[in-house]
Scaffold this active site. Structure first.
Site, PDB file in Angstrom:
ATOM      1  N   THR A 168       0.752  -1.242   0.000  1.00  0.00           N
ATOM      2  CA  THR A 168       0.000   0.000   0.000  1.00  0.00           C
ATOM      3  C   THR A 168       0.775   1.281   0.000  1.00  0.00           C
ATOM      4  O   THR A 168       1.986   1.290   0.162  1.00  0.00           O
ATOM      5  CB  THR A 168      -0.974   0.072   1.177  1.00  0.00           C
ATOM      6  OG1 THR A 168      -2.070   0.784   0.747  1.00  0.00           O
ATOM      7  CG2 THR A 168      -0.410   0.655   2.373  1.00  0.00           C
ATOM      8  N   LYS A 188      -7.632   0.435   3.934  1.00  0.00           N
ATOM      9  CA  LYS A 188      -6.517   0.482   4.877  1.00  0.00           C
ATOM     10  C   LYS A 188      -6.533   1.722   5.756  1.00  0.00           C
ATOM     11  O   LYS A 188      -5.562   2.025   6.429  1.00  0.00           O
ATOM     12  CB  LYS A 188      -5.208   0.409   4.095  1.00  0.00           C
ATOM     13  CG  LYS A 188      -5.140  -0.836   3.221  1.00  0.00           C
ATOM     14  CD  LYS A 188      -4.046  -0.724   2.210  1.00  0.00           C
ATOM     15  CE  LYS A 188      -4.171  -1.796   1.162  1.00  0.00           C
ATOM     16  NZ  LYS A 188      -3.310  -1.546   0.038  1.00  0.00           N
ATOM     17  N   GLY A 206      -4.200   4.853   9.360  1.00  0.00           N
ATOM     18  CA  GLY A 206      -3.921   4.222   8.078  1.00  0.00           C
ATOM     19  C   GLY A 206      -2.708   3.338   8.250  1.00  0.00           C
ATOM     20  O   GLY A 206      -1.816   3.658   9.021  1.00  0.00           O
ATOM     21  N   SER A 238       4.677   1.389   0.109  1.00  0.00           N
ATOM     22  CA  SER A 238       5.420   1.141  -1.125  1.00  0.00           C
ATOM     23  C   SER A 238       5.571   2.390  -1.989  1.00  0.00           C
ATOM     24  O   SER A 238       6.627   2.649  -2.539  1.00  0.00           O
ATOM     25  CB  SER A 238       4.732   0.048  -1.936  1.00  0.00           C
ATOM     26  OG  SER A 238       4.673  -1.141  -1.190  1.00  0.00           O
TER      27      SER A 238
END
Length: 179
Positions: free
Chosen positions: A7, A41, A53, A132
């Site tokens: 994510t 998320k 988050g 990421s």
């Protein structure tokens, strides 16, 4: 061991009443397989007064969010104290030590990044990004925050959209929570 790339999360604060966290929905297994497009998320916890988050393993993040909400209850909603308590638990508990995730948590007063290595970091800026595509989203948020009058939500959405166009582990299925 199969590695999950899971994510990009962005948080932005524009003043005391404009706080937003958003994340993309992609969960990727290994280097080539998208396992899910619409994972959520980000969420509100503790009487809808804290927004969180997470980036990393989805199941680990759910476990950490549960533990964090318990720490918020124990500390009467004090975000900083609960974050430190969670980081201490995360480092010291044998089961929690293996959880692989990073979390951003924000309330009306604070924005924090919490890690399993025991770090509780309050960013210098009123925005932060993890995951990421975090560096791409952070660069976009920096430019948008400093050079536009966009709201926190607009910056979060646009930063994630920009990251999704660059990072193969980030998609444009964006979910957002605001305080």
């Amino acid at each position: 061991m199969v590695q999950f790339h899971a994510t990009t999360i962005v948080a932005v604060r524009r003043g005391a009443d404009d706080i937003c966290i958003g994340g993309d929905g992609q969960v990727t297994m290994g280097e080539t397989t998208i396992m899910k497009h619409g994972a959520k998320k980000v969420r509100k916890i503790y009487k809808n007064s804290v927004v969180t988050g997470f980036a990393g393993s989805v199941s680990d993040a759910f476990s950490l969010t549960e533990k964090f909400e318990k720490k918020l209850e124990e500390h009467s909603g004090n975000l900083r104290r609960a974050a430190v308590a969670l980081a201490q638990l995360w480092r010291s508990d044998k089961a929690a030590r293996n959880l692989e995730a990073l979390m951003i948590a924000a309330d009306k007063e604070s924005m924090l990044v919490i890690s399993g290595t025991g770090e509780v970091i309050e960013p210098d800026e009123d925005f932060v990004a993890i995951g990421s595509g975090g560096n791409y989203a952070y660069a976009a948020a920096t430019a948008l925050f400093r050079h536009t009058d966009m709201t926190a939500e607009e910056i979060v959405r646009e930063s994630l959209k920009i990251a999704s166009g660059i990072c193969v582990y980030t998609n444009d299925n964006i979910s957002v929570e605001k305080l």
